[in-house]
Scaffold this motif. Structure first.
Motif, PDB file in Angstrom:
ATOM      1  N   LEU A 189       0.747  -1.181  -0.229  1.00  0.00           N
ATOM      2  CA  LEU A 189      -0.141   0.190  -0.099  1.00  0.00           C
ATOM      3  C   LEU A 189       0.879   1.359   0.070  1.00  0.00           C
ATOM      4  CD1 LEU A 189      -2.600   1.594   0.416  1.00  0.00           C
ATOM      5  CD2 LEU A 189      -2.490   1.083   2.752  1.00  0.00           C
ATOM      6  N   PHE A 190       1.848   1.359   0.835  1.00  0.00           N
ATOM      7  CA  PHE A 190       2.663   2.325   1.136  1.00  0.00           C
ATOM      8  C   PHE A 190       3.403   2.612  -0.328  1.00  0.00           C
ATOM      9  CE2 PHE A 190       5.013   5.670   2.927  1.00  0.00           C
ATOM     10  CZ  PHE A 190       6.523   5.543   2.312  1.00  0.00           C
ATOM     11  N   ILE A 209       1.224   4.553  -2.871  1.00  0.00           N
ATOM     12  CA  ILE A 209       0.495   5.627  -2.814  1.00  0.00           C
ATOM     13  C   ILE A 209       1.716   6.785  -2.414  1.00  0.00           C
ATOM     14  CG2 ILE A 209      -1.344   4.954  -2.037  1.00  0.00           C
ATOM     15  CD1 ILE A 209      -0.707   5.219   0.966  1.00  0.00           C
ATOM     16  N   LYS A 210       3.067   6.342  -2.231  1.00  0.00           N
ATOM     17  CA  LYS A 210       4.034   7.298  -1.519  1.00  0.00           C
ATOM     18  C   LYS A 210       4.454   8.325  -2.392  1.00  0.00           C
ATOM     19  CE  LYS A 210       8.040   4.888  -3.688  1.00  0.00           C
ATOM     20  NZ  LYS A 210       9.287   4.000  -3.151  1.00  0.00           N
ATOM     21  N   GLN A 225       1.864   9.925  -4.429  1.00  0.00           N
ATOM     22  CA  GLN A 225       0.642  10.594  -4.676  1.00  0.00           C
ATOM     23  C   GLN A 225       0.369  11.386  -3.354  1.00  0.00           C
ATOM     24  OE1 GLN A 225      -0.087  10.368  -7.681  1.00  0.00           O
ATOM     25  NE2 GLN A 225       1.505   8.142  -7.965  1.00  0.00           N
ATOM     26  N   GLN A 238      -1.850  13.240  -0.402  1.00  0.00           N
ATOM     27  CA  GLN A 238      -2.389  12.970   0.991  1.00  0.00           C
ATOM     28  C   GLN A 238      -3.338  12.359   0.887  1.00  0.00           C
ATOM     29  OE1 GLN A 238       0.258  12.654   3.550  1.00  0.00           O
ATOM     30  NE2 GLN A 238      -1.037  11.609   4.809  1.00  0.00           N
ATOM     31  N   GLN A 268      -3.902   8.771  -0.177  1.00  0.00           N
ATOM     32  CA  GLN A 268      -3.559   7.843   0.713  1.00  0.00           C
ATOM     33  C   GLN A 268      -4.819   7.697   1.810  1.00  0.00           C
ATOM     34  OE1 GLN A 268      -0.085   9.263   2.712  1.00  0.00           O
ATOM     35  NE2 GLN A 268      -0.183   7.593   4.290  1.00  0.00           N
ATOM     36  N   SER A 269      -5.231   9.133   2.189  1.00  0.00           N
ATOM     37  CA  SER A 269      -6.333   8.730   3.158  1.00  0.00           C
ATOM     38  C   SER A 269      -7.397   7.886   2.710  1.00  0.00           C
ATOM     39  CB  SER A 269      -6.707  10.380   3.462  1.00  0.00           C
ATOM     40  OG  SER A 269      -7.914  10.141   4.354  1.00  0.00           O
ATOM     41  N   LEU A 313      -7.443   5.684   0.201  1.00  0.00           N
ATOM     42  CA  LEU A 313      -7.159   4.141   0.286  1.00  0.00           C
ATOM     43  C   LEU A 313      -7.056   3.555   1.812  1.00  0.00           C
ATOM     44  CD1 LEU A 313      -3.887   4.193  -1.993  1.00  0.00           C
ATOM     45  CD2 LEU A 313      -6.199   3.241  -2.662  1.00  0.00           C
ATOM     46  N   LYS A 314      -6.545   4.062   2.671  1.00  0.00           N
ATOM     47  CA  LYS A 314      -7.224   3.685   4.230  1.00  0.00           C
ATOM     48  C   LYS A 314      -8.354   3.395   4.321  1.00  0.00           C
ATOM     49  CE  LYS A 314      -2.761   5.646   6.056  1.00  0.00           C
ATOM     50  NZ  LYS A 314      -2.141   6.365   7.269  1.00  0.00           N
ATOM     51  N   ILE A 366      -6.849  -1.523  -3.924  1.00  0.00           N
ATOM     52  CA  ILE A 366      -5.810  -0.426  -3.898  1.00  0.00           C
ATOM     53  C   ILE A 366      -5.834   0.152  -5.576  1.00  0.00           C
ATOM     54  CG2 ILE A 366      -3.499   0.233  -4.163  1.00  0.00           C
ATOM     55  CD1 ILE A 366      -3.110  -1.726  -1.629  1.00  0.00           C
ATOM     56  N   SER A 373      -7.362   3.752  -6.817  1.00  0.00           N
ATOM     57  CA  SER A 373      -6.545   4.614  -7.480  1.00  0.00           C
ATOM     58  C   SER A 373      -6.789   5.168  -8.782  1.00  0.00           C
ATOM     59  CB  SER A 373      -5.200   4.079  -7.398  1.00  0.00           C
ATOM     60  OG  SER A 373      -4.522   3.769  -5.968  1.00  0.00           O
TER      61      SER A 373
END
Length: 411
Positions: free
Chosen positions: A17-18, A21-22, A24, A26, A29-30, A32-33, A125, A129
């Motif tokens: 996951l990280f 999104i690393k 992309q 914030q 990332q939120s 996706l969580k 994911i 995305s």
């Protein structure tokens, strides 16, 4: 050891996951969580895994204990007295290691089910995305259209001024207005498509479709591609699942051999004996207590032989399915890599074209100052510029969507 294995898998999912999104925003990332926590499909697979795991406890049992009771309607006479009723209890025990084999078999099925969770999270994911990038592209296109509509309004003003001084005809104004109408129509269509994609995105997060989404206003095209190891495809969860299924068949065969072994039973019979009247001897009316040992032997074991053959055929089927899926994944990966390369080539070309179209536009504006503007050229350049800008956005979207596919297959 099993808990450590689960922890490793969860850590692997988080790292995946990280990695996605690393680079992309914030916001993504939120989102996706949220999707990982709320998506009902993930919850479904987790419940299926919990059910499969709980079944392990269900096999840690012995066969039912048998109890019996009988009453002698016609009491048989014995030397010590008449038999009145009989009580019995019997417990069959499977062959040594049978219960352990059952536990191993159920656990192997649970392991295969766990891979469904890993696969579902990877796919989620990717879906979230890709939907996000579709929303970005749509919003970016709407922005471009709005800018072009304003530009046409400026040209319309210039055209009206030129008509007043006799340097342009009313037809030029009408052409500009018709072109503006087309853009407004396209803008309205894009807005409807955005609402559709917005619903798709929100439902992936399992929330109300009307909730607004924060989209990046600008998505920078990466200067270079990240390194990827295509060898990791060998350990992709979709292929690992077939390995787990293969192992479950192996444990099924071990269980089959154990079940083909004899079963041993232990029991106890108690017979109540009534004292004989008017007689006096030491065993008069003495009850009968009779321990028993039984053995169950599967003499007619064709079903076990058939099960062995079925297991062998199922293993061959699983190997064939794994190879078929591997070929498909390799095809997807190669296609995604090539299409991402094509997206980079297209982006570079469209960037050059957009720059040149803007230069042409500046030339036309300068010509207007000298009174030699041709509004047909204005429309042609404006149409080309819009086309190039739209293609540029499509190239960006394609690049990032292909990247999500590559991430799904290689990380």
């Amino acid at each position: 050891m099993k808990n450590i294995h689960k922890l490793f898998r969860k850590t692997f999912i988080f790292c995946t996951l990280f990695f996605v999104i690393k680079s992309q925003s914030q916001e993504l990332q939120s989102y996706l969580k949220q999707a990982m926590a709320n998506n009902p499909e993930i919850q479904k697979f987790e419940l299926q895994y919990n059910i499969a795991s709980e079944k392990v406890n269900g096999v840690k049992t012995l066969p039912n204990t048998e109890f019996g009771a009988s009453y002698f309607v016609s009491e048989p006479e014995t030397r010590t007295g008449a038999q009145r009723f009989k009580l019995s209890v019997k417990q069959m025990l499977p062959w040594f290691g049978t219960i352990t084999s059952k536990e191993n078999y159920i656990s192997s099925l649970a392991d295969a089910t766990y891979e469904d969770i890993v696969i579902a999270k990877r796919k989620l994911i990717t879906s979230v995305s890709q939907s996000y990038y579709n929303l970005y592209a749509n919003a970016a296109k709407q922005k471009v259209l709005e800018e072009n509509i304003k530009l046409l309004e400026t040209y319309e003003t210039l055209a009206l001024t030129s008509v007043e001084v006799g340097k342009a005809s009313a037809v030029d104004v009408l052409r500009l207005q018709m072109r503006q109408n087309e853009m407004e129509q396209l803008l309205a269509i894009l807005n409807q498509q955005y609402l559709t994609e917005k619903t798709t995105f929100n439902k992936l997060l399992n929330r109300d479709k009307s909730i607004s989404i924060n989209i990046l206003s600008d998505l920078n095209f990466p200067s270079e591609d990240f390194e990827m190891n295509t060898n990791t495809l060998e350990v992709h969860p979709e292929l690992l699942k077939y390995d787990k299924l293969y192992q479950s068949i192996e444990t099924s065969e071990l269980l089959n051999k154990k079940e083909n072994a004899p079963m041993i039973g232990f029991g106890l019979d108690y017979i109540n004996v009534v004292e004989r009247p008017n007689m006096n001897f030491s065993d008069n009316g003495k009850d009968i207590l009779m321990p028993m040992v039984t053995v169950s032997i599967p003499i007619f074991n064709n079903s076990y032989k058939s099960k062995t053959k079925q297991n062998s055929l199922q293993q061959q089927e699983i190997l064939a399915q794994k190879q078929e899926r591997k070929n498909t994944l390799e095809t997807f990966l190669d296609k995604a890599i090539n299409e991402r390369i094509a997206a980079r080539i297209s982006y570079k070309t469209q960037t050059k074209n957009v720059k040149q179209a803007k230069n042409a536009e500046e030339i036309l504006i300068k010509n207007y100052e000298t009174g030699t503007i041709d509004f047909n050229d204005v429309l042609d350049i404006q149409e080309l510029q819009l086309k190039f800008e739209m293609n540029q956005i499509e190239s960006i979207k394609s690049y990032f969507i292909q990247t999500t596919i590559i991430n799904y297959l290689t990380n």
